[in-house]
Design an enzyme around this catalytic site. Structure first.
Site, PDB file in Angstrom:
ATOM      1  N   CYS A 243     -21.713 -16.562  -7.328  1.00 31.61           N
ATOM      2  CA  CYS A 243     -20.997 -17.362  -6.345  1.00 31.61           C
ATOM      3  C   CYS A 243     -21.444 -16.967  -4.934  1.00 31.61           C
ATOM      4  CB  CYS A 243     -19.479 -17.158  -6.486  1.00 31.61           C
ATOM      5  SG  CYS A 243     -18.516 -18.204  -5.353  1.00 31.61           S
TER       6      CYS A 243
ATOM      7  N   ASP B  74     -19.612 -16.583  -2.523  1.00 31.56           N
ATOM      8  CA  ASP B  74     -18.558 -15.763  -1.931  1.00 31.56           C
ATOM      9  C   ASP B  74     -19.136 -14.449  -1.378  1.00 31.56           C
ATOM     10  OD1 ASP B  74     -16.340 -13.798  -1.717  1.00 31.56           O
ATOM     11  OD2 ASP B  74     -15.142 -15.416  -2.576  1.00 31.56           O
TER      12      ASP B  74
ATOM     13  N   ARG C 196     -18.016 -11.726  -0.811  1.00 32.46           N
ATOM     14  CA  ARG C 196     -17.542 -10.442  -1.344  1.00 32.46           C
ATOM     15  C   ARG C 196     -18.211 -10.062  -2.663  1.00 32.46           C
ATOM     16  NH1 ARG C 196     -11.515 -12.538  -1.187  1.00 32.46           N
ATOM     17  NH2 ARG C 196     -12.721 -14.320  -1.983  1.00 32.46           N
TER      18      ARG C 196
ATOM     19  N   HIS D 219     -16.432 -14.799 -10.511  1.00 32.64           N
ATOM     20  CA  HIS D 219     -15.447 -13.794 -10.088  1.00 32.64           C
ATOM     21  C   HIS D 219     -14.061 -14.381 -10.164  1.00 32.64           C
ATOM     22  CE1 HIS D 219     -14.753 -15.411  -5.927  1.00 32.64           C
ATOM     23  NE2 HIS D 219     -15.903 -15.999  -6.184  1.00 32.64           N
TER      24      HIS D 219
ATOM     25  N   CYS E 141     -11.803 -17.141  -7.637  1.00 39.69           N
ATOM     26  CA  CYS E 141     -12.870 -17.931  -7.007  1.00 39.69           C
ATOM     27  C   CYS E 141     -12.277 -19.177  -6.341  1.00 39.69           C
ATOM     28  CB  CYS E 141     -13.906 -18.339  -8.044  1.00 39.69           C
ATOM     29  SG  CYS E 141     -15.278 -19.285  -7.334  1.00 39.69           S
TER      30      CYS E 141
END
Ligand code: CO
Length: 197
Positions: A42, A44, A46, A98, A101
């Protein structure tokens, strides 16, 4: 908030620390890229692939998009997969989602978010087709489970790409792994056995 100048200073410090630890590191990296893994994760911020796996730059080939989606019509993803499988000859393709999400959540919240709704439409379709299983869970577990289902579906999609199918036809070893990462504790978990040709 950090300024852009801080990023250049951070880069200088990082490069110097790496140099001190291994004076040949950058020279070796510049001469050869031979990652063993393709990571599809992803976007993302993090979930940075090499950081959470303790891998160095050069050790993992990375493709990221919102909600780690694998579409047979995505030329960007397919080009990455082809290069990774046919040129770099990676043996492990890791689809890593994750929990929590935002892309997965947005696919089922019933709101309009813009273009991304088209991108994540397939995840909403998974939720619809497996509504019985999901509705039996409480709300938080439901989203977590959908995040897992999404990873499993995208791994399945990866196994059906012409690139992976052709590799298996040639007898080339490529394993497709379904992994999920938990933001709260930084831990990765495998969702089961890899898909193999
Ligand atoms: Co995400």
């Amino acid at each position: 908030m950090k300024t852009l100048g801080d990023l250049f200073r951070g880069n200088e410090e990082w490069a110097r620390a790496v140099d001190e630890n291994d004076p040949q590191f950058f020279q070796k990296l510049a001469e050869q890229q031979s990652p063993k893994y393709l990571w599809v994760g992803c976007s993302d911020s993090r979930v940075p692939a090499n950081q959470i796996t303790g891998l160095q730059p050069g050790e993992v080939f990375v493709h990221r998009n919102i909600a780690n989606v694998v579409l047979q019509t995505d030329l960007n993803l397919l080009s990455v997969v082809q290069y990774a499988v046919e040129v770099l000859k990676v043996e492990h393709v890791i689809i890593c989602g994750h929990y929590g999400c935002g892309g997965v959540q947005a696919s089922v919240d019933g709101e309009r978010h813009g273009l991304v709704d088209n991108w994540i439409k397939g995840i909403g379709d998974i939720a619809e087709s497996r509504a019985d299983e999901l509705n039996a869970l409480d709300e938080k577990d439901r989203l977590d489970r959908l995040c897992e289902m999404n990873v499993e579906t995208q791994a399945h999609n990866m196994s059906k790409t012409t690139i992976v199918q052709d590799a298996w036809q040639r007898g080339q070893m490529v394993e497709i792994h379904s992994w999920i990462y938990r933001l709260n504790d930084g831990r990765l978990r495998s969702l089961g056995d890899p898909i193999v040709g």
